[in-house]
Design a protein around this motif. Structure first.
Motif, short mmCIF file in Angstrom:
data_model
loop_
_atom_site.label_atom_id
_atom_site.label_comp_id
_atom_site.label_asym_id
_atom_site.label_seq_id
_atom_site.Cartn_x
_atom_site.Cartn_y
_atom_site.Cartn_z
N ARG A 290 0.78 -1.21 0.11
CA ARG A 290 -0.20 -0.08 0.08
C ARG A 290 0.82 1.07 0.09
O ARG A 290 2.01 1.05 0.76
CB ARG A 290 -0.67 0.10 1.16
N ALA A 291 0.49 2.10 -0.74
CA ALA A 291 0.93 3.80 -0.54
C ALA A 291 0.09 4.36 0.39
O ALA A 291 -1.25 4.56 0.03
CB ALA A 291 0.73 4.32 -2.03
N VAL B 222 4.53 6.87 2.09
CA VAL B 222 5.38 6.06 2.53
C VAL B 222 4.76 4.73 1.79
O VAL B 222 3.83 4.72 1.48
CB VAL B 222 5.35 5.39 4.11
N LEU B 223 5.58 3.76 1.59
CA LEU B 223 5.18 2.47 1.29
C LEU B 223 5.09 1.49 2.21
O LEU B 223 6.23 1.14 3.08
CB LEU B 223 6.27 1.99 0.19
N GLU B 224 4.08 0.63 2.39
CA GLU B 224 3.95 -0.24 3.43
C GLU B 224 3.70 -1.60 2.67
O GLU B 224 2.81 -1.81 1.92
CB GLU B 224 2.48 0.31 4.27
N HIS C 138 2.70 5.78 -5.16
CA HIS C 138 1.82 4.88 -5.55
C HIS C 138 2.21 3.78 -6.91
O HIS C 138 1.88 2.87 -7.04
CB HIS C 138 0.52 5.74 -6.15
N ASP C 139 3.11 4.74 -7.90
CA ASP C 139 3.43 3.89 -8.85
C ASP C 139 4.41 2.87 -8.37
O ASP C 139 4.49 1.75 -9.17
CB ASP C 139 4.53 4.77 -9.82
N MET C 140 5.33 3.01 -7.36
CA MET C 140 6.11 2.05 -7.08
C MET C 140 5.46 0.69 -6.38
O MET C 140 5.51 -0.18 -6.39
CB MET C 140 6.95 2.30 -5.71
#
Length: 123
Positions: free
Chosen positions: A36-37, A46-48, A106-108
């Motif tokens: 999730r972003a 953050v990226l979770e 979000h792209d990641m």
């Protein structure tokens, strides 16, 4: 996810430079349950990532030895981010402090889940 190896020879490209990483990866897409972003408490993107319960013990053991060391978050030999392990983790982790925009995070997340022809652009 792979440990960055300053003395290594196997290299991947990230932000115009070569990053040497250890093989095999300590974390693979098979370990991931959810990506999730999000925004943290300071409203920073953050990226979770949440991992399978079966992977938690192995990841905890691996990351205990890596606190303070760099790792590369990779998908199909594309480096998405390089980060320093702040503390051990097993069931989940957060990639924070990347100076990436909400759209880039979000792209990641989308790239980790769905793959694609090229990784997200890095600054």
């Amino acid at each position: 996810m792979r440990e960055v190896d300053p003395d290594g020879r196997a290299t991947l490209q990230w932000q115009g430079r070569s990053i040497a990483v250890k093989a095999p990866p300590m974390l693979t897409s098979a370990d991931i349950v959810d990506v999730r972003a999000e925004l943290d408490a300071a409203h920073q993107p953050v990226l979770e990532l949440t991992f399978r319960k079966e992977s938690a013990g192995r990841l905890l053991h691996a990351t205990e030895a890596l606190v303070g060391k760099q790792v590369a978050l990779t998908v199909d030999d594309h480096v998405l981010s390089v980060a320093t392990i702040a503390g051990p983790f097993g069931e989940s982790m957060q990639v924070a402090g990347t100076n990436m925009s909400v759209a880039e995070v979000h792209d990641m997340a989308r790239y980790i889940v769905h793959g694609g022809p090229a990784p997200p652009q890095q600054r």
